[in-house]
Scaffold this motif. Sequence first.
Motif, mmCIF file in Angstrom:
data_model
loop_
_atom_site.group_PDB
_atom_site.id
_atom_site.type_symbol
_atom_site.label_atom_id
_atom_site.label_comp_id
_atom_site.label_asym_id
_atom_site.label_seq_id
_atom_site.Cartn_x
_atom_site.Cartn_y
_atom_site.Cartn_z
ATOM 1 N N ARG A 1 3.716 26.558 3.740
ATOM 2 C CA ARG A 1 3.906 26.793 5.167
ATOM 3 C C ARG A 1 5.332 26.482 5.608
ATOM 4 O O ARG A 1 5.866 27.107 6.520
ATOM 5 C CB ARG A 1 2.916 25.945 5.973
ATOM 6 C CG ARG A 1 2.792 26.398 7.423
ATOM 7 C CD ARG A 1 1.998 25.429 8.279
ATOM 8 N NE ARG A 1 0.883 24.808 7.593
ATOM 9 C CZ ARG A 1 0.355 23.637 7.962
ATOM 10 N NH1 ARG A 1 0.865 22.972 8.992
ATOM 11 N NH2 ARG A 1 -0.660 23.124 7.303
ATOM 12 N N TYR A 2 5.970 25.505 4.969
ATOM 13 C CA TYR A 2 7.321 25.097 5.364
ATOM 14 C C TYR A 2 8.345 25.453 4.282
ATOM 15 O O TYR A 2 9.275 24.700 4.006
ATOM 16 C CB TYR A 2 7.338 23.598 5.673
ATOM 17 C CG TYR A 2 6.531 23.264 6.906
ATOM 18 C CD1 TYR A 2 7.041 23.516 8.173
ATOM 19 C CD2 TYR A 2 5.248 22.749 6.801
ATOM 20 C CE1 TYR A 2 6.299 23.242 9.312
ATOM 21 C CE2 TYR A 2 4.498 22.469 7.935
ATOM 22 C CZ TYR A 2 5.026 22.717 9.184
ATOM 23 O OH TYR A 2 4.284 22.454 10.314
ATOM 24 N N ARG B 1 8.355 33.314 3.597
ATOM 25 C CA ARG B 1 8.881 33.975 4.795
ATOM 26 C C ARG B 1 10.315 34.412 4.501
ATOM 27 O O ARG B 1 11.195 33.577 4.315
ATOM 28 C CB ARG B 1 8.848 33.014 5.987
ATOM 29 C CG ARG B 1 7.453 32.546 6.375
ATOM 30 C CD ARG B 1 7.516 31.415 7.395
ATOM 31 N NE ARG B 1 8.115 30.211 6.828
ATOM 32 C CZ ARG B 1 8.412 29.118 7.540
ATOM 33 N NH1 ARG B 1 8.186 29.096 8.842
ATOM 34 N NH2 ARG B 1 8.949 28.061 6.952
ATOM 35 N N GLU C 1 4.204 34.644 19.601
ATOM 36 C CA GLU C 1 3.468 33.872 18.598
ATOM 37 C C GLU C 1 3.855 34.282 17.184
ATOM 38 O O GLU C 1 3.839 33.449 16.267
ATOM 39 C CB GLU C 1 1.967 34.019 18.849
ATOM 40 C CG GLU C 1 1.549 33.314 20.149
ATOM 41 C CD GLU C 1 0.093 33.526 20.528
ATOM 42 O OE1 GLU C 1 -0.574 34.365 19.871
ATOM 43 O OE2 GLU C 1 -0.376 32.867 21.475
ATOM 44 N N THR C 2 4.231 35.545 16.997
ATOM 45 C CA THR C 2 4.758 35.948 15.694
ATOM 46 C C THR C 2 6.086 35.256 15.424
ATOM 47 O O THR C 2 6.347 34.790 14.308
ATOM 48 C CB THR C 2 4.936 37.473 15.628
ATOM 49 O OG1 THR C 2 3.678 38.104 15.873
ATOM 50 C CG2 THR C 2 5.449 37.897 14.262
ATOM 51 N N ARG D 1 5.683 31.964 13.974
ATOM 52 C CA ARG D 1 5.189 31.891 12.596
ATOM 53 C C ARG D 1 6.224 32.269 11.547
ATOM 54 O O ARG D 1 6.207 31.721 10.446
ATOM 55 C CB ARG D 1 3.965 32.814 12.422
ATOM 56 C CG ARG D 1 2.725 32.370 13.170
ATOM 57 C CD ARG D 1 1.513 33.173 12.700
ATOM 58 N NE ARG D 1 1.685 34.613 12.924
ATOM 59 C CZ ARG D 1 1.347 35.242 14.037
ATOM 60 N NH1 ARG D 1 0.831 34.561 15.040
ATOM 61 N NH2 ARG D 1 1.516 36.549 14.147
ATOM 62 N N VAL D 2 7.104 33.234 11.846
ATOM 63 C CA VAL D 2 7.915 33.807 10.771
ATOM 64 C C VAL D 2 9.181 33.014 10.467
ATOM 65 O O VAL D 2 9.885 33.325 9.498
ATOM 66 C CB VAL D 2 8.287 35.281 11.070
ATOM 67 C CG1 VAL D 2 7.045 36.129 11.199
ATOM 68 C CG2 VAL D 2 9.177 35.394 12.297
#
Length: 592
Positions: free
Chosen positions: A32-33, A52, A405-406, A409-410
């Motif tokens: 996630r990070y 990402r 919100e995207t 996240r990206v």
Amino acid sequence: MDADRRLRGPYTAGGAIASALAPTARPELVTRYDIELRAMAPDLHGLVPARRRSMADHLPRAERILVHAPRRTLRLSNGFAEFLREHLAETGPRTLVVENVHEADPTDHELLAVLRRRIGPELLTVVTGEQTVPDEPLTPEEHDVRADELEREGTIGARIGAIPYHREHGTDPHKAVEAFRSAVEWCLDAGFHDAVAELGLRALPLADPAGEPETWWRLLHSTATALGSLEREDEAEALFDLARRESVSPVTHASAAYSTGMLRVRHHDPARRDLNAALAWVNQAIAISTLLPDPRERAFKLGFDLNGRALVEVRRGDPAKALELVQEAVELAERDLRPDEHPIHRLVLRANRAQLAVMLGRPEDALEDLDAVIAADPGYPDYYIDRGNLLHRLGKRDAAIADYETAMRVGPPFPEPYYNRAEILFSIGDHRGALVDLDHALELDPEFVDGLANRAGLLAALGEYDRARADAEAGLALEPVNPYLLCALGQVEMAEGRYKEARTAFDQALEGAPSLTAAWASRGMLAFETGDPEGAVTDFTRALEPGADPALLFNRAMALRAAGRGEEATADLTRALELAPDDDDIRRELTV
């Protein structure tokens, strides 16, 4: 952890923390990070795969033209703090001891401040010290040996920290310049501007503009770019002046002219912006680039310069001219570049064309461009903010929220998507939801002035005057004449009965923003409450200039009635009821 930047450069301490924890952290958390961990500990790339990614990650350096904003490192620090907080919540509290903080890069200073602010002492205790065992002095030959050893090890951390340091103190200036060049390029790509500025300024006296002009120019340009990003524009311009004295290369002179123009138009101090000088410099860049013989090089560099002049024209108040320039740059790229060449340059042009279309009242054209930009580079978060803002303007609230919100996240966390979502939540009456988003935006960046202004206004509306005053005063300490903060402060002063102070705040807000509806409306309420109905009518009328609003019409009607102008009051109430037919207060006043 030793934070001395001479070891591994930016995030020497942060990278050590990441390297110690990532191998045993929950894999989903590491994934996630990924951006934050890979940026802080680049030698973890084998352990932390890139999830990402944006288009720039797949391109050669010459085509990665976007320079990270200075707040990029704050995004990374916030993301890493969230990683660490969640990891410690799962594994138990820890104490972090960091030595040699006086030698740390600014990235580590910022990271430690964020960790202290965002992770409670029940999970993390941070202890810092300024001195460990001092280094034993090495001879130049010993510095050479140490640099050779580190180069054989092949770590990125050493390449941006220890190797330049040892080469600088060794016996071979050529190897020192090459070590600095490699470190400067890596740090600029990563957005570590303080390191670029420091390394570049140390490298330039060793570089030879006559013997190695390309290396010298790349060092100078990178260093000046970083200095400009750090609000050290005078130093940046001095370097471009040096380039003009040392070089006779047309490409160098065109680039130096363009960059000088951008320094003049973007100066962090508005009082020092010089649009005429900026126009002169960027026109010089255009004149030189127009003469470049290679059509592909000319298409890229001239397009870049035309895009720069477009910014100058916007600041000069001529967005139509700016759009013509950007369109010319787009057509140059389409005609003279290969289809797969300089894709980020093309996306920047389309994104800028979209912003200009919005200014000129052509939102559908703008939306088409932004859709295309996001489709081409879905991993770049900032474009979602631009499109979300446009969708909000078009009344497509759900789609705008989806874009915000995207953006969350990206990429690493940053305040703008939360701030923008808060505006939509406020507009639909979800004031508590808006407050949650503003709280989070300001947790990410306590100096985010727009967030302080909006939260101060919202808190004042919710009756939380102490918190509202604290936000307004914190924001005004950063921007003393910000009209939105002054308006919020005036609302607090009025609510607390300090009418003279409230009037002063509203007057100052309107001096800075004569069309600020909230300030006219608030000053109108103040006039009404202090027995000046005619003054209230005047201010409410100014507040209504952008368009009819039922609440403002109701307030003006009350002021008109108090001023003995009953027929006009009835007309306002009638119009207000047409706009808000379910409003019981309006209906009741019409029957009086």
